[in-house]
Design an enzyme around this catalytic site. Structure first.
Site, PDB file in Angstrom:
ATOM      1  N   GLU A  26       0.834  -1.201   0.000  1.00  0.00           N
ATOM      2  CA  GLU A  26       0.000   0.000   0.000  1.00  0.00           C
ATOM      3  C   GLU A  26       0.871   1.255   0.000  1.00  0.00           C
ATOM      4  OE1 GLU A  26      -1.617   1.505   3.669  1.00  0.00           O
ATOM      5  OE2 GLU A  26      -1.137  -0.399   4.652  1.00  0.00           O
ATOM      6  N   LYS A  87      -6.163  10.341   0.466  1.00  0.00           N
ATOM      7  CA  LYS A  87      -6.227   8.979   0.989  1.00  0.00           C
ATOM      8  C   LYS A  87      -7.371   8.274   0.272  1.00  0.00           C
ATOM      9  CE  LYS A  87      -6.445   6.548   5.456  1.00  0.00           C
ATOM     10  NZ  LYS A  87      -6.581   6.745   6.917  1.00  0.00           N
ATOM     11  N   VAL A 107      -5.679  -0.005   2.628  1.00  0.00           N
ATOM     12  CA  VAL A 107      -5.715  -1.472   2.558  1.00  0.00           C
ATOM     13  C   VAL A 107      -6.829  -1.929   1.633  1.00  0.00           C
ATOM     14  CG1 VAL A 107      -6.218  -3.562   3.883  1.00  0.00           C
ATOM     15  CG2 VAL A 107      -4.636  -1.859   4.803  1.00  0.00           C
ATOM     16  N   ASP A 139     -19.092   3.470  12.568  1.00  0.00           N
ATOM     17  CA  ASP A 139     -17.769   3.697  11.984  1.00  0.00           C
ATOM     18  C   ASP A 139     -17.028   2.367  11.856  1.00  0.00           C
ATOM     19  OD1 ASP A 139     -15.430   4.728  11.050  1.00  0.00           O
ATOM     20  OD2 ASP A 139     -15.114   6.140  12.695  1.00  0.00           O
ATOM     21  N   SER A 141     -14.237   0.309   9.096  1.00  0.00           N
ATOM     22  CA  SER A 141     -13.358   0.444   7.940  1.00  0.00           C
ATOM     23  C   SER A 141     -13.891  -0.314   6.722  1.00  0.00           C
ATOM     24  CB  SER A 141     -11.967  -0.085   8.283  1.00  0.00           C
ATOM     25  OG  SER A 141     -11.143  -0.134   7.143  1.00  0.00           O
ATOM     26  N   ALA A 142     -13.687   0.285   5.553  1.00  0.00           N
ATOM     27  CA  ALA A 142     -14.032  -0.392   4.300  1.00  0.00           C
ATOM     28  C   ALA A 142     -13.139  -1.599   4.044  1.00  0.00           C
ATOM     29  CB  ALA A 142     -13.925   0.586   3.133  1.00  0.00           C
ATOM     30  N   ASP A 143     -12.043  -1.722   4.804  1.00  0.00           N
ATOM     31  CA  ASP A 143     -11.166  -2.890   4.643  1.00  0.00           C
ATOM     32  C   ASP A 143     -11.952  -4.185   4.794  1.00  0.00           C
ATOM     33  OD1 ASP A 143      -9.213  -0.945   4.601  1.00  0.00           O
ATOM     34  OD2 ASP A 143      -8.215  -1.593   6.449  1.00  0.00           O
ATOM     35  N   LYS A 160      -5.232  -2.623  14.217  1.00  0.00           N
ATOM     36  CA  LYS A 160      -4.652  -1.627  15.108  1.00  0.00           C
ATOM     37  C   LYS A 160      -5.360  -1.656  16.460  1.00  0.00           C
ATOM     38  CE  LYS A 160      -3.232   1.281  11.247  1.00  0.00           C
ATOM     39  NZ  LYS A 160      -3.732   0.424  10.160  1.00  0.00           N
TER      40      LYS A 160
END
Length: 311
Positions: A26, A87, A107, A139, A141-143, A160
């Site tokens: 990435e 980003k 990611v 909330d 992540s789109a990961d 994380k």
């Protein structure tokens, strides 16, 4: 009229054509995850680590609206040093391309682009996931959803520790994303060796991971990504007490400053860097270099397996 397509670096193009091992990397870690000027030095170290293990690095990013798989050094330098680099998650790619943006892929975006390019292994530091208080903020992540529909192997140090680790693992299970530990049955917590949760599966070698990837393809049952959780050795992790104090303070600052959405992660990582006087940055660098090495060895094992089967 402008033609929009993925461009390939020369080394990556030749490696894909010849069936040689390639590892996706990435660019968000370069533009947003590490401070200048260390970011460019570390980006080059990551690529060299992949080469030293026998694979070709393919750092993915966008330069002037051109989506590139295998940034050359000038392009990498640009994303590491100029201001205003966007980003980019998956949803942003088309808009950024059409508007001629410079962008670093997350990611999610890196996984999607790598899979579209025919690259099966990706190395990163830590995944995004479900944020704390997500029951109220939604909330996430789109990961996670991207990995649910993208057949790629991601080597990471878990998610994380600033996230809700347990909720993230629950979402990955619901989404059908396989998670295996590399030589461990415990899920790592990025800065920390042990994130506090058990894993059902552990794999012991790059060759065993390559077998799993071959089984996924051979069974022809639709599945998404495979997460290979690669923990830091205990003596290389961030001091757990320092980690916990820093995280508690950082979460309080988030609320005080009203930070939300995609600004949360870079804010907290910057806080960790400052509050630990650079110790977290050193750990972050160790994480990505170890993951790049393992990903490259997995890519080499997968390529060797494919060659043996074809013969």
């Amino acid at each position: 009229m402008t033609e929009f397509r993925i461009s390939y670096g020369t080394d990556v193009s030749h490696a894909l054509r010849d069936g040689r091992p390639v590892v996706a990397l990435e660019s968000t870690i370069v533009s947003h995850g590490l401070p200048r000027p260390q970011n460019l030095r570390v980006a080059r170290e990551i690529e060299q680590t992949v080469r030293d293990a026998g694979a070709v690095p393919a750092t993915i990013g966008m330069v002037g609206g051109e989506l590139v798989v295998g940034l050359d050094d000038a392009q990498l330098t640009r994303l590491a040093t100029v201001d205003g680099v966007s980003k980019l998650s998956v949803r942003d790619l088309a808009v950024a391309a059409a508007t001629g943006a410079d962008g670093a892929t997350t990611v999610a975006a890196t996984s999607a682009v790598a899979a579209a390019a025919g690259i099966g292994v990706f190395a990163t530091g830590g995944l995004g996931g479900v944020h704390r208080e997500a029951a109220h903020t939604f909330d996430e992540s789109a990961d996670l959803i991207t990995l649910a529909r993208t057949p790629i192997a991601v080597v990471c140090a878990g998610v994380k520790s600033i996230l809700d680790v347990g909720a993230t693992l629950e979402r990955l299970e619901t989404l059908g994303v396989a998670v295996v530990g590399y030589r461990t049955h415990r899920f790592p917590g990025f800065y920390l060796t042990d994130g506090g949760f058990d894993l059902d599966w552990s794999l012991e070698s790059p060759e065993q991971v390559a077998d799993v990837l071959a089984a996924r393809d051979g069974l022809a049952v639709h599945t998404g990504g495979l997460i290979i959780a690669n923990p830091l050795p205990v003596d290389e992790q961030l001091d757990p007490e320092l980690h916990d104090r820093t995280l508690t303070d950082g979460l309080a600052r988030l609320e005080r400053d009203g930070i939300t959405g995609k600004a949360v992660t870079p804010y907290l990582l910057a806080h960790f860097h400052s509050a630990t006087e650079g110790a977290s940055l050193a750990v972050n660098v160790r994480i990505i270099l170890r993951n790049a090495d393992l990903a490259a060895r997995i890519a080499v094992a997968s390529a060797a397996r494919s060659t043996a089967v074809a013969a």
